[in-house]
Write a protein that holds these residues in place. Sequence first.
Motif, PDB file in Angstrom:
ATOM      1  N   ILE A  55     -10.359 -79.402  58.956  1.00 49.68           N
ATOM      2  CA  ILE A  55      -9.507 -80.166  58.754  1.00 49.68           C
ATOM      3  C   ILE A  55     -10.343 -81.176  57.128  1.00 49.68           C
ATOM      4  O   ILE A  55     -11.578 -80.640  58.058  1.00 49.68           O
ATOM      5  CB  ILE A  55      -9.432 -81.525  60.018  1.00 49.68           C
ATOM      6  N   THR A  91      -4.212 -75.281  46.297  1.00 46.81           N
ATOM      7  CA  THR A  91      -3.576 -75.449  47.483  1.00 46.81           C
ATOM      8  C   THR A  91      -2.251 -76.878  47.687  1.00 46.81           C
ATOM      9  O   THR A  91      -2.131 -77.457  46.463  1.00 46.81           O
ATOM     10  CB  THR A  91      -4.315 -75.436  48.554  1.00 46.81           C
ATOM     11  N   VAL A 119      -1.666 -72.329  68.197  1.00 39.30           N
ATOM     12  CA  VAL A 119      -3.145 -72.679  69.695  1.00 39.30           C
ATOM     13  C   VAL A 119      -3.688 -73.652  68.659  1.00 39.30           C
ATOM     14  O   VAL A 119      -3.903 -73.316  67.389  1.00 39.30           O
ATOM     15  CB  VAL A 119      -3.564 -70.875  69.590  1.00 39.30           C
TER      16      VAL A 119
HETATM   17  P1  NAD Z   1      -4.665 -76.856  55.156  1.00 36.06           P
HETATM   18  O1  NAD Z   1      -5.177 -78.343  55.053  1.00 36.06           O
HETATM   19  O2  NAD Z   1      -3.730 -76.301  53.892  1.00 36.06           O
HETATM   20  O3  NAD Z   1      -5.314 -75.328  56.015  1.00 36.06           O
HETATM   21  C1  NAD Z   1      -5.287 -75.114  57.156  1.00 36.06           C
HETATM   22  C2  NAD Z   1      -4.430 -75.336  57.963  1.00 36.06           C
HETATM   23  O4  NAD Z   1      -5.389 -74.915  59.739  1.00 36.06           O
HETATM   24  C3  NAD Z   1      -3.106 -75.866  58.272  1.00 36.06           C
HETATM   25  O5  NAD Z   1      -2.518 -75.031  58.278  1.00 36.06           O
HETATM   26  C4  NAD Z   1      -4.237 -76.498  59.786  1.00 36.06           C
HETATM   27  O6  NAD Z   1      -2.481 -76.419  60.565  1.00 36.06           O
HETATM   28  C5  NAD Z   1      -4.510 -75.669  60.814  1.00 36.06           C
HETATM   29  N1  NAD Z   1      -5.233 -76.132  61.458  1.00 36.06           N
HETATM   30  C6  NAD Z   1      -5.869 -77.310  61.620  1.00 36.06           C
HETATM   31  N2  NAD Z   1      -6.045 -78.012  63.008  1.00 36.06           N
HETATM   32  C7  NAD Z   1      -6.328 -76.873  63.003  1.00 36.06           C
HETATM   33  C8  NAD Z   1      -6.797 -76.766  64.877  1.00 36.06           C
HETATM   34  N3  NAD Z   1      -7.152 -77.227  65.735  1.00 36.06           N
HETATM   35  N4  NAD Z   1      -6.166 -74.874  65.630  1.00 36.06           N
HETATM   36  C9  NAD Z   1      -5.294 -74.258  64.700  1.00 36.06           C
HETATM   37  N5  NAD Z   1      -4.624 -74.158  63.021  1.00 36.06           N
HETATM   38  C10 NAD Z   1      -5.177 -76.025  62.776  1.00 36.06           C
HETATM   39  O7  NAD Z   1      -5.858 -75.982  54.068  1.00 36.06           O
HETATM   40  P2  NAD Z   1      -6.235 -74.980  52.757  1.00 36.06           P
HETATM   41  O8  NAD Z   1      -6.466 -76.020  51.811  1.00 36.06           O
HETATM   42  O9  NAD Z   1      -5.349 -73.947  52.907  1.00 36.06           O
HETATM   43  O10 NAD Z   1      -8.108 -74.131  52.761  1.00 36.06           O
HETATM   44  C11 NAD Z   1      -7.529 -73.385  53.863  1.00 36.06           C
HETATM   45  C12 NAD Z   1      -9.118 -73.337  54.379  1.00 36.06           C
HETATM   46  O11 NAD Z   1     -10.679 -73.039  53.304  1.00 36.06           O
HETATM   47  C13 NAD Z   1     -10.295 -74.229  55.011  1.00 36.06           C
HETATM   48  O12 NAD Z   1     -11.185 -74.207  55.949  1.00 36.06           O
HETATM   49  C14 NAD Z   1     -10.544 -75.285  53.992  1.00 36.06           C
HETATM   50  O13 NAD Z   1     -12.205 -75.642  54.385  1.00 36.06           O
HETATM   51  C15 NAD Z   1     -11.234 -74.277  52.791  1.00 36.06           C
HETATM   52  N6  NAD Z   1     -11.214 -75.204  51.339  1.00 36.06           N
HETATM   53  C16 NAD Z   1     -10.442 -75.489  50.771  1.00 36.06           C
HETATM   54  C17 NAD Z   1     -10.782 -75.479  49.328  1.00 36.06           C
HETATM   55  C18 NAD Z   1      -9.116 -75.958  48.830  1.00 36.06           C
HETATM   56  O14 NAD Z   1      -9.706 -76.951  47.285  1.00 36.06           O
HETATM   57  N7  NAD Z   1      -7.982 -76.074  49.417  1.00 36.06           N
HETATM   58  C19 NAD Z   1     -11.523 -76.014  49.295  1.00 36.06           C
HETATM   59  C20 NAD Z   1     -13.133 -75.485  49.928  1.00 36.06           C
HETATM   60  C21 NAD Z   1     -13.109 -74.839  50.879  1.00 36.06           C
END
Ligand code: NAD
Length: 249
Positions: free
Chosen positions: A85, A183, A54
């Motif tokens: 994103i 990640t 979704v």
């Molecule tokens: P990621 O990009 O690896 O994973 C994000 C997931 O969200 C993906 O599987 C993607 O397909 C899904 N997604 C994107 N758009 C979508 C949509 N419209 N509908 C449904 N699913 C959707 O991200 P991550 O690094 O695992 O980060 C996870 C969370 O942590 C995010 O909110 C990110 O902003 C936050 N965050 C991450 C970091 C980091 O260092 N990785 C730092 C600060 C905050």
Amino acid sequence: MLTKNRTAVVTGAGRGIGKRIVTTLSELGYIVVGLDLRFDSNQLPDEKVEFMTVDVTNSDEIKQVFEKIESTYGSIDILVNNAAITNNISQIMKMDIEKWKREIDVNLNGVFYCTKYALKSMTEKKWGRIVNISSIAATGGIDRQSSYAASKAGILGLTKNVTIEYAEHGITCNAILPGLIHTEAVSDMPEHIKEQALKLVPANRLGEMQEVAELVAFLVSEPAGYINGIEIPIDGGSHCNPISLARSK
Ligand code: NAD
């Protein structure tokens, strides 16, 4: 700890932190429904984990999906808004307006839609836990990613409003603000950028996805019921004065 018969919905469950949250909650005994645009073929459901494809920006689809989850499992007790994103890297004057809108749509509007439809079940059951994954960018900004920073800051306002409006229904809503987490996306960053970023992290290391997942697991647990409307950085201390740190290294 009461986890049996509690149903958790995790968005952005297809990879990264969201995928790890799904595994962690499922191992603790929760029924978990992961939502994402796509899933790996090796990410298989089992009797405690279901995956649904979704887009969180599609409010009609989200309404239907949440109704289906509630009718299948009897309730939606936990919501982890994790999908996001970061595809818009540009200074504000040069920023593409459509990309700005898309980032706000996924990172903020998507959180609103999921929250709106999860609250129906939570208010009926008089119990609920919502955890919003924001970012340290929400409070400190992040160079050339204003749409990301603004969307993540918006989540903090929504978090507080859920608390104000629904705490009396036994519902908590808290925000986690990760710093740089180990990640897939961060692993792919050029080494020199990672090194530069690490200079601002007192712990001098990346955070681990499991550390974020464990914090989520605590916030959704029974004993965390009086923690409400807060913002928790999980960033190795980088929200502390970065200027003095940069000087000392
Ligand atoms: P990621 O990009 O690896 O994973 C994000 C997931 O969200 C993906 O599987 C993607 O397909 C899904 N997604 C994107 N758009 C979508 C949509 N419209 N509908 C449904 N699913 C959707 O991200 P991550 O690094 O695992 O980060 C996870 C969370 O942590 C995010 O909110 C990110 O902003 C936050 N965050 C991450 C970091 C980091 O260092 N990785 C730092 C600060 C905050």
